[in-house]
Write a protein that holds these residues in place. Structure first.
Motif, PDB file in Angstrom:
ATOM      1  N   LEU A  94       0.858  -1.180   0.000  1.00 59.21           N
ATOM      2  CA  LEU A  94       0.000   0.000   0.000  1.00 59.21           C
ATOM      3  C   LEU A  94       0.899   1.236   0.000  1.00 59.21           C
ATOM      4  CD1 LEU A  94      -2.874   1.317   0.429  1.00 59.21           C
ATOM      5  CD2 LEU A  94      -2.343   1.240   2.879  1.00 59.21           C
ATOM      6  N   VAL A  95       0.750   2.089  -0.999  1.00 57.80           N
ATOM      7  CA  VAL A  95       1.445   3.377  -1.036  1.00 57.80           C
ATOM      8  C   VAL A  95       0.398   4.459  -0.811  1.00 57.80           C
ATOM      9  CG1 VAL A  95       2.853   4.968  -2.395  1.00 57.80           C
ATOM     10  CG2 VAL A  95       3.200   2.493  -2.621  1.00 57.80           C
ATOM     11  N   TRP A  96       0.616   5.302   0.189  1.00 58.41           N
ATOM     12  CA  TRP A  96      -0.391   6.282   0.559  1.00 58.41           C
ATOM     13  C   TRP A  96       0.269   7.622   0.888  1.00 58.41           C
ATOM     14  CZ3 TRP A  96      -0.232   8.127   5.694  1.00 58.41           C
ATOM     15  CH2 TRP A  96       0.570   7.396   6.572  1.00 58.41           C
ATOM     16  N   THR A  97      -0.554   8.675   0.856  1.00 56.00           N
ATOM     17  CA  THR A  97      -0.023  10.013   1.157  1.00 56.00           C
ATOM     18  C   THR A  97      -0.971  10.745   2.096  1.00 56.00           C
ATOM     19  OG1 THR A  97      -1.152  11.123  -0.700  1.00 56.00           O
ATOM     20  CG2 THR A  97       1.032  10.165  -1.145  1.00 56.00           C
ATOM     21  N   ARG A  98      -0.377  11.700   2.803  1.00 56.29           N
ATOM     22  CA  ARG A  98      -1.149  12.578   3.685  1.00 56.29           C
ATOM     23  C   ARG A  98      -0.225  13.736   4.067  1.00 56.29           C
ATOM     24  NH1 ARG A  98      -5.870  14.195   6.962  1.00 56.29           N
ATOM     25  NH2 ARG A  98      -4.916  15.398   8.637  1.00 56.29           N
ATOM     26  N   HIS A  99      -0.753  14.943   4.103  1.00 55.81           N
ATOM     27  CA  HIS A  99       0.068  16.092   4.497  1.00 55.81           C
ATOM     28  C   HIS A  99       0.497  15.971   5.954  1.00 55.81           C
ATOM     29  CE1 HIS A  99      -3.160  17.882   6.893  1.00 55.81           C
ATOM     30  NE2 HIS A  99      -3.999  17.640   5.893  1.00 55.81           N
ATOM     31  N   ARG A 100       1.518  16.738   6.341  1.00 54.73           N
ATOM     32  CA  ARG A 100       2.038  16.698   7.701  1.00 54.73           C
ATOM     33  C   ARG A 100       1.700  17.970   8.469  1.00 54.73           C
ATOM     34  NH1 ARG A 100       5.631  12.421   8.614  1.00 54.73           N
ATOM     35  NH2 ARG A 100       4.990  12.874  10.747  1.00 54.73           N
ATOM     36  N   LYS A 101       0.689  18.702   8.013  1.00 53.63           N
ATOM     37  CA  LYS A 101       0.260  19.903   8.730  1.00 53.63           C
ATOM     38  C   LYS A 101      -0.356  19.510  10.069  1.00 53.63           C
ATOM     39  CE  LYS A 101      -0.830  22.324   4.411  1.00 53.63           C
ATOM     40  NZ  LYS A 101      -1.902  22.925   3.590  1.00 53.63           N
ATOM     41  N   GLN A 102      -0.309  20.449  11.001  1.00 51.79           N
ATOM     42  CA  GLN A 102      -0.902  20.207  12.314  1.00 51.79           C
ATOM     43  C   GLN A 102      -2.416  20.381  12.258  1.00 51.79           C
ATOM     44  OE1 GLN A 102       0.744  18.981  14.871  1.00 51.79           O
ATOM     45  NE2 GLN A 102       2.608  19.006  13.609  1.00 51.79           N
ATOM     46  N   PRO A 103      -3.185  19.533  12.928  1.00 47.29           N
ATOM     47  CA  PRO A 103      -2.709  18.375  13.690  1.00 47.29           C
ATOM     48  C   PRO A 103      -2.266  17.252  12.750  1.00 47.29           C
ATOM     49  CG  PRO A 103      -5.116  18.450  13.686  1.00 47.29           C
ATOM     50  CD  PRO A 103      -4.655  19.711  13.010  1.00 47.29           C
ATOM     51  N   ASP A 104      -1.071  16.753  12.958  1.00 50.15           N
ATOM     52  CA  ASP A 104      -0.458  15.765  12.079  1.00 50.15           C
ATOM     53  C   ASP A 104      -1.041  14.380  12.368  1.00 50.15           C
ATOM     54  OD1 ASP A 104       1.127  14.250  10.474  1.00 50.15           O
ATOM     55  OD2 ASP A 104       3.019  14.737  11.470  1.00 50.15           O
ATOM     56  N   LEU A 105      -1.847  13.885  11.435  1.00 54.53           N
ATOM     57  CA  LEU A 105      -2.497  12.587  11.616  1.00 54.53           C
ATOM     58  C   LEU A 105      -1.635  11.432  11.104  1.00 54.53           C
ATOM     59  CD1 LEU A 105      -5.328  11.784  12.766  1.00 54.53           C
ATOM     60  CD2 LEU A 105      -6.075  11.536  10.390  1.00 54.53           C
ATOM     61  N   PHE A 106      -0.506  11.753  10.519  1.00 50.92           N
ATOM     62  CA  PHE A 106       0.341  10.732   9.900  1.00 50.92           C
ATOM     63  C   PHE A 106       0.691   9.583  10.859  1.00 50.92           C
ATOM     64  CE2 PHE A 106       3.912   9.122   7.408  1.00 50.92           C
ATOM     65  CZ  PHE A 106       3.497   9.344   6.108  1.00 50.92           C
ATOM     66  N   PRO A 107       1.175   9.888  12.078  1.00 52.57           N
ATOM     67  CA  PRO A 107       1.489   8.780  12.999  1.00 52.57           C
ATOM     68  C   PRO A 107       0.274   7.924  13.347  1.00 52.57           C
ATOM     69  CG  PRO A 107       2.535  10.816  13.723  1.00 52.57           C
ATOM     70  CD  PRO A 107       1.562  11.186  12.645  1.00 52.57           C
ATOM     71  N   GLN A 108      -0.899   8.560  13.465  1.00 50.47           N
ATOM     72  CA  GLN A 108      -2.103   7.799  13.795  1.00 50.47           C
ATOM     73  C   GLN A 108      -2.503   6.889  12.643  1.00 50.47           C
ATOM     74  OE1 GLN A 108      -4.140   7.661  16.790  1.00 50.47           O
ATOM     75  NE2 GLN A 108      -4.665   5.885  15.553  1.00 50.47           N
ATOM     76  N   ILE A 109      -2.347   7.347  11.409  1.00 46.29           N
ATOM     77  CA  ILE A 109      -2.652   6.489  10.256  1.00 46.29           C
ATOM     78  C   ILE A 109      -1.752   5.261  10.275  1.00 46.29           C
ATOM     79  CG2 ILE A 109      -2.689   6.347   7.738  1.00 46.29           C
ATOM     80  CD1 ILE A 109      -3.309   9.373   7.713  1.00 46.29           C
ATOM     81  N   CYS A 110      -0.478   5.471  10.592  1.00 47.14           N
ATOM     82  CA  CYS A 110       0.435   4.333  10.706  1.00 47.14           C
ATOM     83  C   CYS A 110      -0.056   3.345  11.755  1.00 47.14           C
ATOM     84  CB  CYS A 110       1.834   4.818  11.050  1.00 47.14           C
ATOM     85  SG  CYS A 110       2.688   5.670   9.704  1.00 47.14           S
ATOM     86  N   ARG A 111      -0.513   3.847  12.887  1.00 49.00           N
ATOM     87  CA  ARG A 111      -1.010   2.956  13.948  1.00 49.00           C
ATOM     88  C   ARG A 111      -2.240   2.194  13.475  1.00 49.00           C
ATOM     89  NH1 ARG A 111       0.898   7.215  17.367  1.00 49.00           N
ATOM     90  NH2 ARG A 111      -1.085   8.334  17.230  1.00 49.00           N
ATOM     91  N   TRP A 112      -3.167   2.888  12.808  1.00 44.18           N
ATOM     92  CA  TRP A 112      -4.361   2.208  12.304  1.00 44.18           C
ATOM     93  C   TRP A 112      -3.987   1.087  11.346  1.00 44.18           C
ATOM     94  CZ3 TRP A 112      -7.047   7.511  11.219  1.00 44.18           C
ATOM     95  CH2 TRP A 112      -7.717   7.940  12.386  1.00 44.18           C
ATOM     96  N   LEU A 113      -3.054   1.363  10.444  1.00 42.01           N
ATOM     97  CA  LEU A 113      -2.626   0.346   9.487  1.00 42.01           C
ATOM     98  C   LEU A 113      -1.984  -0.839  10.201  1.00 42.01           C
ATOM     99  CD1 LEU A 113      -1.182   2.683   6.719  1.00 42.01           C
ATOM    100  CD2 LEU A 113      -2.996   0.996   6.365  1.00 42.01           C
TER     101      LEU A 113
END
Length: 216
Positions: free
Chosen positions: A146-165
């Motif tokens: 899975l290749v996915w993208t998401r901006h890193r603006k605050q609030p940064d949801l990137f770490p949470q997406i990693c946890r969900w995956l």
């Protein structure tokens, strides 16, 4: 937001989109290269003009192994993708005009060896991001990428997406640096693929501009 005009920034190498595209294409190329021998199925959700895959496949050694479906709602973007695919002789790339949020668009292709969810997570609600992550267990084959993208603006949801995956059986393979100005993630599905549930909406595409207005 005019999503056809929006694609113009991809032509600017120093733009946010141009830099992200380069990284995404690199990761797609590496994922194809590392895939086991034999046929490969690729799906792209909200594919736009298809630049992610179409920019990689023509010169890639696995070109002949790939069968792909690109799903995009804007017919102008689809027309561009079809024209490019035809000009490159990529007859095995199917470009579909349709609502990429509906699971029916992926019948006969899921589970796939490579799933692209690029330009989606920044344009839908947090709840829908988690919902899409859940559906990725139906879209991705065991061992698929899975290749996915998401901006890193605050609030940064990137770490949470990693946890969900990772809670759903995906293994982290690569993440862009936090200060890159964009976020690109690569996860491999180590779990068992679930049957694709037809007739189901995975998300509602809101648009980053509308979401930003809600947050203000």
């Amino acid at each position: 937001m005019d999503w056809h005009v929006w694609h113009g920034d991809y032509d600017l190498p120093d733009s946010f989109l141009g830099r992200r595209l380069q990284v995404v294409q690199e990761r797609i190329g590496l994922a194809l290269e590392a895939s086991p021998p034999g046929p490969l199925r690729v799906m792209s959700i909200c594919a736009g003009e298809g630049r992610d895959l179409l920019g990689v496949l023509p010169d890639h050694p696995r070109r002949g192994d790939v069968v792909a479906r690109l799903v995009e709602l804007d017919p102008r973007n689809v027309a561009v993708a079809k024209r490019v695919a035809t000009s490159l002789g990529l007859d095995q790339v199917e470009v579909v005009v349709g609502d990429a949020a509906v699971t029916d668009q992926y019948g006969g292709m899921a589970p796939a060896d490579l799933v692209l969810v690029c330009g989606v997570f920044g344009n839908i609600s947090d709840d829908d991001i988690e919902r899409v992550v859940g559906f990725c267990t139906q879209l991705c084959a065991k061992g698929g990428v899975l290749v996915w993208t998401r901006h890193r603006k605050q609030p940064d949801l990137f770490p949470q997406i990693c946890r969900w995956l990772e809670e759903r059986g995906f293994t982290r393979e690569w993440l862009s640096e936090p200060d890159a100005g964009f976020g690109v993630g690569v996860h491999r599905f180590a779990g068992q693929s679930q049957p694709l549930i037809s007739g189901t909406r995975m998300f509602t595409f809101v648009g980053y501009d509308v979401l930003a207005g809600r947050d203000q």
